[in-house]
Design an enzyme around this catalytic site. Structure first.
Site, PDB file in Angstrom:
ATOM      1  N   GLU A  35       0.940  -1.115  -0.036  1.00 36.79           N
ATOM      2  CA  GLU A  35      -0.074   0.027   0.155  1.00 36.79           C
ATOM      3  C   GLU A  35       0.840   1.279   0.065  1.00 36.79           C
ATOM      4  O   GLU A  35       1.710   1.467   0.825  1.00 36.79           O
ATOM      5  CB  GLU A  35      -0.743  -0.026   1.061  1.00 36.79           C
ATOM      6  CG  GLU A  35      -1.891   1.063   1.137  1.00 36.79           C
ATOM      7  CD  GLU A  35      -3.009   1.193   2.190  1.00 36.79           C
ATOM      8  OE1 GLU A  35      -3.639   2.072   2.622  1.00 36.79           O
ATOM      9  OE2 GLU A  35      -3.159   0.031   2.744  1.00 36.79           O
ATOM     10  N   LYS A  63      -7.773   0.015  11.266  1.00 37.06           N
ATOM     11  CA  LYS A  63      -7.291  -0.443   9.820  1.00 37.06           C
ATOM     12  C   LYS A  63      -5.902   0.241   9.768  1.00 37.06           C
ATOM     13  O   LYS A  63      -5.053  -0.371   9.358  1.00 37.06           O
ATOM     14  CB  LYS A  63      -8.214  -0.396   8.733  1.00 37.06           C
ATOM     15  CG  LYS A  63      -7.669  -1.105   7.465  1.00 37.06           C
ATOM     16  CD  LYS A  63      -6.961  -0.199   6.499  1.00 37.06           C
ATOM     17  CE  LYS A  63      -6.384  -0.786   5.382  1.00 37.06           C
ATOM     18  NZ  LYS A  63      -5.523   0.108   4.421  1.00 37.06           N
ATOM     19  N   ASP A  83       2.897 -14.218  12.085  1.00 43.95           N
ATOM     20  CA  ASP A  83       1.609 -14.371  11.644  1.00 43.95           C
ATOM     21  C   ASP A  83       0.451 -13.254  11.641  1.00 43.95           C
ATOM     22  O   ASP A  83       0.159 -12.690  12.700  1.00 43.95           O
ATOM     23  CB  ASP A  83       1.003 -15.649  12.659  1.00 43.95           C
ATOM     24  CG  ASP A  83      -0.402 -16.218  12.277  1.00 43.95           C
ATOM     25  OD1 ASP A  83      -1.099 -15.489  11.509  1.00 43.95           O
ATOM     26  OD2 ASP A  83      -0.757 -17.183  12.519  1.00 43.95           O
ATOM     27  N   HIS A 121      -1.668  10.371  -0.219  1.00 43.82           N
ATOM     28  CA  HIS A 121      -1.641   8.923  -0.578  1.00 43.82           C
ATOM     29  C   HIS A 121      -1.893   8.787  -2.139  1.00 43.82           C
ATOM     30  O   HIS A 121      -1.342   7.933  -2.621  1.00 43.82           O
ATOM     31  CB  HIS A 121      -3.026   8.233  -0.156  1.00 43.82           C
ATOM     32  CG  HIS A 121      -3.151   6.688  -0.392  1.00 43.82           C
ATOM     33  ND1 HIS A 121      -2.771   5.974   0.022  1.00 43.82           N
ATOM     34  CD2 HIS A 121      -4.155   6.537  -1.345  1.00 43.82           C
ATOM     35  CE1 HIS A 121      -2.909   4.650  -0.503  1.00 43.82           C
ATOM     36  NE2 HIS A 121      -4.000   5.037  -1.333  1.00 43.82           N
TER      37      HIS A 121
END
Length: 420
Positions: free
Chosen positions: A84, A262, A278, A376
């Protein structure tokens, strides 16, 4: 969607080349696709073939380095594996803005994991609970005998908790084994102990044991980080107050909190993945912890101190390890741990928590000022340019042209590339 028969006898017994030959035929893959799949990058194919089943290739994810990070008084470089745009840049910027106030201070509640043993088919659950609690010393010996190496490192069985819960299937007695797993994530260790203990619990109670497995709500393994951002460093009191307002929104509304958290996990999961740990276990634990009070809320807290500075903190369950699994087998995971320069799983967890807090600050600041899209999309424009077919210097030319127009879309990229 092309029609095919997914029943392939003996697929798992074939080598990578044999599986690729089948895929080439069944999925009409051309030679370029097969050549790309044979290139497994910095993960040797034989290693990949032993990490998971039915391996045909690997998928490379970019690894970036977060700079400006100071954790507990020490400067470190933090590898982050993510696809991302703007994630790594965000951590760098956030860390730079709190560097002069000491960076990130961190701590850890411990390295304890929980294994759960589910007892059913009992009519006297509270009697059974007390019966199991009486056996603590016997349980300790059985668990420690399962992993003498862990015991020799100072870990092993710590305690038991026994809970009675109501369910649609009737009462259940749930035994928690509390185990110090030291520098291992600990899933294999605690699962083995639960498997060994299950028959004894059935013998002591006359009930039936079904599940015996760890819990990913690792609330005995909490990593904490805090940092201070002065108003001068972040652009004034208006920016500070905007960040606070954005946080209060997340704390009050689960729709906002989901995206807020998030963003935190953008940083957390990137370091978890880069070190071969993990990601799914960490993400499950984090989101469960965010809802521990019966309502999903923020994993971070933002406040103003007596000096008027913005102060942020995070507390998050982080079951990560330095031994076992991909952490020891993946060559890049080993290299990334070397870059970090850490020696214990607790140190790793603390760095990850600091990275999550930095990521959250950067997102909140962007939302409170220019909006999340400006930075972004500036980085995303390069991806769109490449999708349109730009190569070399064209990538920056097309990206810059889209940014100048204020429109980052594939059709716009195609037109700019055609004009070039």
């Amino acid at each position: 969607m092309h029609e095919l028969n997914s029943r392939i006898a003996g697929f798992h017994k074939l080598g990578i080349q044999g599986r690729l030959d089948i895929l080439k035929t069944k999925c009409n893959l051309d030679s370029t696709a097969i050549t790309g799949m044979l290139n497994t990058g910095n993960l040797p194919p034989e290693t990949a073939d032993h990490l998971i089943e039915n391996v045909v290739t690997t998928m490379n994810i970019p690894v970036g380095i977060a700079t400006n990070m100071k954790v507990d008084g020490h400067d470190i470089l933090v590898p982050m594996a993510t696809e991302e745009s703007s994630v790594v840049a965000a951590v760098c910027n956030a860390a730079r803005q709190c560097y002069d106030t000491g960076g990130f201070a961190t701590s850890m509640s411990g390295s304890h994991m929980i294994a759960q043993i589910q007892l059913v088919n009992i009519t006297n659950p509270h009697f059974c609970r007390i019966t199991i609690l009486e056996k603590k010393e016997q349980i300790k010996k059985l668990c420690d005998d399962c992993d003498p190496v862990l015991l020799s490192l100072g870990g092993g069985f710590q305690d038991i908790e026994v809970r009675v819960i109501d369910s649609a299937s009737g009462p259940m007695v749930i035994t928690h084994l509390i185990v110090d797993t030291r520098d291992a994530m600990g899933a294999n260790a605690v699962n083995t102990m639960a498997e060994q203990l299950a028959p004894l619990i059935e013998q002591w109670t006359g009930g039936k044991v079904y599940l015996r497995i760890l819990s990913n709500l690792a609330d005995r393994r909490l990593a904490r980080a805090r940092a201070t951002w002065t108003c001068e460093a972040i652009g004034g009191t208006a920016v500070r107050d905007g960040i606070l307002s954005a946080y209060h929104f997340a704390e009050s509304d689960p729709y906002r909190a989901a995206t807020h958290n998030k963003g935190i996990m953008n940083g957390v999961s990137a370091v978890v993945l880069a070190t071969g740990n993990d990601t799914r276990a960490v993400e499950a634990g984090a989101h469960a912890y965010a809802a521990r009070n019966g309502r999903y809320a923020s994993l971070t807290h933002w406040e103003i101190n007596a000096s008027g500075d913005l102060v942020g903190s995070i507390e998050i369950p982080l079951a990560v390890g330095l031994v076992g699994g991909a952490t020891k087998l993946h060559p890049m995971a080993k290299t990334n741990l070397q870059i970090l320069g850490i020696n214990t799983a607790q140190q790793l967890a603390r760095v990850i928590a600091a990275t999550g807090l930095a990521q959250n600050f950067a997102a909140l600041k962007a939302l409170a000022t220019t909006g999340i899209q400006k930075g972004h999309m500036a980085l995303h424009a390069q991806n769109v340019a490449m999708m349109a077919g730009a190569v070399g210097q064209q990538i920056h030319q097309v990206a810059n042209a889209m940014i100048a127009q204020g429109t980052v879309r594939i059709d716009v990229a195609h037109q700019i590339l055609q004009d070039l």
